[in-house]
Scaffold this active site. Structure first.
Site, PDB file in Angstrom:
ATOM      1  N   GLY A 124       0.597  -1.119  -0.272  1.00  0.00           N
ATOM      2  CA  GLY A 124      -0.380  -0.016  -0.208  1.00  0.00           C
ATOM      3  C   GLY A 124       1.150   1.055   0.020  1.00  0.00           C
ATOM      4  O   GLY A 124       1.961   1.389  -0.336  1.00  0.00           O
ATOM      5  N   GLN A 125      -0.146   2.578   0.401  1.00  0.00           N
ATOM      6  CA  GLN A 125       0.557   3.909  -0.129  1.00  0.00           C
ATOM      7  C   GLN A 125       1.721   3.518   0.914  1.00  0.00           C
ATOM      8  O   GLN A 125       3.197   4.214   0.583  1.00  0.00           O
ATOM      9  CB  GLN A 125      -0.572   4.488   0.756  1.00  0.00           C
ATOM     10  CG  GLN A 125       0.670   6.218   0.417  1.00  0.00           C
ATOM     11  CD  GLN A 125      -0.540   7.274  -0.337  1.00  0.00           C
ATOM     12  OE1 GLN A 125      -1.660   7.095   1.235  1.00  0.00           O
ATOM     13  NE2 GLN A 125      -0.256   8.072  -0.569  1.00  0.00           N
TER      14      GLN A 125
ATOM     15  N   LYS B 157     -10.914   2.544  14.424  1.00  0.00           N
ATOM     16  CA  LYS B 157      -9.886   3.297  14.792  1.00  0.00           C
ATOM     17  C   LYS B 157     -10.250   3.654  16.066  1.00  0.00           C
ATOM     18  O   LYS B 157      -9.159   3.316  16.869  1.00  0.00           O
ATOM     19  CB  LYS B 157      -9.260   4.398  14.004  1.00  0.00           C
ATOM     20  CG  LYS B 157      -8.497   4.261  12.643  1.00  0.00           C
ATOM     21  CD  LYS B 157      -7.421   3.589  12.276  1.00  0.00           C
ATOM     22  CE  LYS B 157      -7.172   2.998  11.179  1.00  0.00           C
ATOM     23  NZ  LYS B 157      -5.779   1.792  11.266  1.00  0.00           N
TER      24      LYS B 157
ATOM     25  N   ASP C  88       1.504  -9.222   1.768  1.00  0.00           N
ATOM     26  CA  ASP C  88       0.008  -8.146   1.286  1.00  0.00           C
ATOM     27  C   ASP C  88      -1.154  -9.504   0.844  1.00  0.00           C
ATOM     28  O   ASP C  88      -0.827 -10.796   0.689  1.00  0.00           O
ATOM     29  CB  ASP C  88       0.390  -7.205   0.513  1.00  0.00           C
ATOM     30  CG  ASP C  88      -0.791  -6.251   0.401  1.00  0.00           C
ATOM     31  OD1 ASP C  88      -1.912  -6.349   0.069  1.00  0.00           O
ATOM     32  OD2 ASP C  88      -0.230  -5.374   0.558  1.00  0.00           O
TER      33      ASP C  88
ATOM     34  N   TYR D 292     -14.576   3.630   9.049  1.00  0.00           N
ATOM     35  CA  TYR D 292     -13.099   3.701   9.766  1.00  0.00           C
ATOM     36  C   TYR D 292     -13.312   4.073  10.950  1.00  0.00           C
ATOM     37  O   TYR D 292     -12.510   4.068  11.519  1.00  0.00           O
ATOM     38  CB  TYR D 292     -12.723   4.632   8.487  1.00  0.00           C
ATOM     39  CG  TYR D 292     -11.583   5.085   8.277  1.00  0.00           C
ATOM     40  CD1 TYR D 292     -10.039   3.459   8.324  1.00  0.00           C
ATOM     41  CD2 TYR D 292     -10.768   5.875   8.858  1.00  0.00           C
ATOM     42  CE1 TYR D 292      -8.712   4.158   8.027  1.00  0.00           C
ATOM     43  CE2 TYR D 292      -9.594   6.399   7.960  1.00  0.00           C
ATOM     44  CZ  TYR D 292      -8.562   5.338   8.210  1.00  0.00           C
ATOM     45  OH  TYR D 292      -7.463   5.527   8.684  1.00  0.00           O
TER      46      TYR D 292
HETATM   47  P1  NAD Z   1      -3.355   1.014   1.495  1.00  0.00           P
HETATM   48  O1  NAD Z   1      -4.997   1.509   0.811  1.00  0.00           O
HETATM   49  O2  NAD Z   1      -2.574   2.070   0.795  1.00  0.00           O
HETATM   50  O3  NAD Z   1      -2.864  -0.426   2.080  1.00  0.00           O
HETATM   51  C1  NAD Z   1      -3.015  -0.655   2.158  1.00  0.00           C
HETATM   52  C2  NAD Z   1      -2.867  -2.090   1.916  1.00  0.00           C
HETATM   53  O4  NAD Z   1      -3.296  -3.438   3.022  1.00  0.00           O
HETATM   54  C3  NAD Z   1      -2.826  -2.590   0.023  1.00  0.00           C
HETATM   55  O5  NAD Z   1      -1.916  -3.236  -0.313  1.00  0.00           O
HETATM   56  C4  NAD Z   1      -3.485  -3.778   0.828  1.00  0.00           C
HETATM   57  O6  NAD Z   1      -3.730  -4.375  -1.066  1.00  0.00           O
HETATM   58  C5  NAD Z   1      -3.586  -4.505   1.904  1.00  0.00           C
HETATM   59  N1  NAD Z   1      -4.500  -5.490   2.347  1.00  0.00           N
HETATM   60  C6  NAD Z   1      -6.168  -5.203   2.185  1.00  0.00           C
HETATM   61  N2  NAD Z   1      -6.526  -6.063   2.859  1.00  0.00           N
HETATM   62  C7  NAD Z   1      -5.900  -7.329   3.574  1.00  0.00           C
HETATM   63  C8  NAD Z   1      -5.742  -8.084   4.209  1.00  0.00           C
HETATM   64  N3  NAD Z   1      -6.788  -8.720   4.469  1.00  0.00           N
HETATM   65  N4  NAD Z   1      -4.446  -8.487   4.603  1.00  0.00           N
HETATM   66  C9  NAD Z   1      -3.402  -8.220   4.455  1.00  0.00           C
HETATM   67  N5  NAD Z   1      -2.978  -7.319   3.822  1.00  0.00           N
HETATM   68  C10 NAD Z   1      -4.362  -6.794   2.733  1.00  0.00           C
HETATM   69  O7  NAD Z   1      -3.200   1.754   3.075  1.00  0.00           O
HETATM   70  P2  NAD Z   1      -2.679   3.088   2.791  1.00  0.00           P
HETATM   71  O8  NAD Z   1      -2.696   4.424   3.291  1.00  0.00           O
HETATM   72  O9  NAD Z   1      -1.003   2.407   3.311  1.00  0.00           O
HETATM   73  O10 NAD Z   1      -2.579   3.166   5.321  1.00  0.00           O
HETATM   74  C11 NAD Z   1      -1.859   2.136   5.732  1.00  0.00           C
HETATM   75  C12 NAD Z   1      -2.559   2.023   7.259  1.00  0.00           C
HETATM   76  O11 NAD Z   1      -2.363   3.438   7.731  1.00  0.00           O
HETATM   77  C13 NAD Z   1      -3.809   1.939   7.232  1.00  0.00           C
HETATM   78  O12 NAD Z   1      -4.502   1.370   8.970  1.00  0.00           O
HETATM   79  C14 NAD Z   1      -5.002   3.608   7.319  1.00  0.00           C
HETATM   80  O13 NAD Z   1      -5.549   3.374   8.173  1.00  0.00           O
HETATM   81  C15 NAD Z   1      -3.977   4.058   7.760  1.00  0.00           C
HETATM   82  N6  NAD Z   1      -3.479   6.140   7.629  1.00  0.00           N
HETATM   83  C16 NAD Z   1      -3.520   6.273   6.314  1.00  0.00           C
HETATM   84  C17 NAD Z   1      -3.228   7.591   6.416  1.00  0.00           C
HETATM   85  C18 NAD Z   1      -3.036   7.847   4.472  1.00  0.00           C
HETATM   86  O14 NAD Z   1      -3.121   8.927   4.376  1.00  0.00           O
HETATM   87  N7  NAD Z   1      -3.090   6.741   4.036  1.00  0.00           N
HETATM   88  C19 NAD Z   1      -4.274   8.437   6.856  1.00  0.00           C
HETATM   89  C20 NAD Z   1      -4.150   7.591   8.086  1.00  0.00           C
HETATM   90  C21 NAD Z   1      -4.071   6.287   9.045  1.00  0.00           C
HETATM   91  C1  AKB Z   2      -8.405   8.633   4.842  1.00  0.00           C
HETATM   92  O1  AKB Z   2      -8.701   9.937   4.178  1.00  0.00           O
HETATM   93  O2  AKB Z   2      -9.073   7.517   4.819  1.00  0.00           O
HETATM   94  C2  AKB Z   2      -7.137   8.819   5.165  1.00  0.00           C
HETATM   95  C3  AKB Z   2      -6.989   9.138   6.809  1.00  0.00           C
HETATM   96  C4  AKB Z   2      -6.831  10.862   6.928  1.00  0.00           C
HETATM   97  O3  AKB Z   2      -6.774   8.157   7.394  1.00  0.00           O
HETATM   98  N1  AKB Z   2      -5.927   9.277   4.517  1.00  0.00           N
END
Ligand code: NAD
Ligand code: AKB
Length: 317
Positions: A16-17, A149, A39, A145
């Site tokens: 993921g990101q 959290k 993943d 969501y």
């Molecule tokens: P993303 O959606 O880009 O990546 C998530 C990854 O998890 C994907 O590669 C997906 O294939 C994998 N995944 C989904 N279901 C799965 C499963 N059942 N088993 C194994 N892998 C699985 O998300 P991200 O942006 O990288 O976020 C990662 C974490 O950070 C999350 O918990 C998210 O809530 C948290 N977060 C992200 C942001 C943001 O802006 N990106 C902000 C706040 C919190």
């Molecule tokens: C979303 O927009 O869902 C995420 C976050 C702030 O948790 N980027």
């Protein structure tokens, strides 16, 4: 710089990101032979590391992977984010909670020594004071969501006090990076806008022009994650999740900064269902505890972030 330890690290949701950039950074610190990535499916961005196909809801398979590689630390990143969560609320709840319980239980049973689990500004809701939102305040999230959290934060703190689990977390704001695409959040516009600016010199924002949200450059987010994970345990006084602040801006302010580099760039606004989610979140975050406990300080302001995104994406787009 390589850290010489016996740590073996598992990143779940590594494609993921956040996962892609975290993997690169952990490879540099621990060596890619000590970092296992997992993943649902392999990713072209993760070729340096051993890959394990894993659904984090499958506790038996997760245990097998941890034992097979003698894992000592887990970064659990798999989740459904705010916008995709609203499309399928019951599945979002199931994935976000079961994944967390499965990883917390690994630590409770002493199969791993340390767990990282990210929370989000989505834990806050419409009744939260929205400017300079403090660590401790009213928290009534209105998205599934955010509810997952918030519940997750309570469980992390519970496992720390009850079972001595070394779990650490950050309430990330919207994260902005150029190395991979965002995965279904409300803050995704602030990444998409750069791609569209370079491709077609225009962007239609799904949030209205005055929607201020807390954001952070991905480099700052990864640095915060690693600083927290490397802090001595006694400095990590909050085990639910820490507020961390980067910067805060509206789509209009972001567009104005992009226009300094691309004078013909144009933005239009067509708010959709994500507007209501954004309206329920803070505009800016107070991270006094993270500063005090383990010395957090963001490096990126808006001009630096925009310059960095455009210059790095120019060759990619
Ligand atoms: P993303 O959606 O880009 O990546 C998530 C990854 O998890 C994907 O590669 C997906 O294939 C994998 N995944 C989904 N279901 C799965 C499963 N059942 N088993 C194994 N892998 C699985 O998300 P991200 O942006 O990288 O976020 C990662 C974490 O950070 C999350 O918990 C998210 O809530 C948290 N977060 C992200 C942001 C943001 O802006 N990106 C902000 C706040 C919190
Ligand atoms: C979303 O927009 O869902 C995420 C976050 C702030 O948790 N980027």
């Amino acid at each position: 710089m390589l850290i010489n330890t016996n740590e073996k690290i598992l990143i779940i949701g590594a494609g993921g990101q956040i996962g892609v950039e975290l993997t690169e950074n952990l490879n540099r610190l621990y060596g890619s032979n000590n970092v296992v990535v997992a993943d649902l499916k392999p990713s072209a961005a993760l070729i340096e590391n051993t890959f394990e196909q894993l659904d984090v809801m499958d506790a038996k398979r997760l245990f097998e992977v941890v034992k097979k590689h003698d894992i000592s630390q887990v970064y659990h990143l798999a989740a459904l984010l705010s916008a995709t969560g609203e499309q399928n609320p019951m599945f979002a709840w199931k994935l976000n909670m079961e994944g967390l319980f499965n990883t917390l239980d690994l630590a409770k049973e002493k199969h791993i020594a340390k767990l990282y689990w990210p929370s989000s500004i989505a834990v806050f809701g419409p009744t939260t004071p929205s400017v300079n939102t403090p660590q401790y305040t009213v928290m009534e999230p209105s998205t599934v969501y955010g509810i997952s959290k918030q519940a997750g934060e309570r469980w992390c703190e519970y496992y720390f006090h009850k079972y001595g689990v070394d779990v650490r977390g950050l309430r990330y704001p919207g994260l902005i990076g150029w190395k991979s695409a965002p995965g279904g959040g409300t803050t995704d516009y602030a990444v998409h806008i750069f791609h569209e600016a370079l491709k077609v010199n225009s962007y239609t924002s799904f949030l209205s022009e005055e929607t201020a949200l807390p954001m952070m450059h991905m480099e700052d987010a990864i640095r915060a994650t690693l600083e927290l994970m490397h802090a001595p345990a006694e400095q990590v006084k909050i085990r639910s999740s820490y507020n961390v602040s980067g910067l805060s801006f509206t789509p209009k302010e972001l567009a104005a900064e992009i226009t300094k580099h691309l004078p013909n760039f144009r933005i239009t606004y067509q708010p959709d269902f994500r507007q209501a989610i954004a309206n329920s979140w803070p505009k800016s975050i107070n991270d006094a505890e993270a500063q005090l406990h383990w010395g957090w300080k963001a490096h990126y302001d808006l001009p630096k972030l925009v310059e960095n995104m455009l210059s790095n994406l120019k060759s990619k787009v």
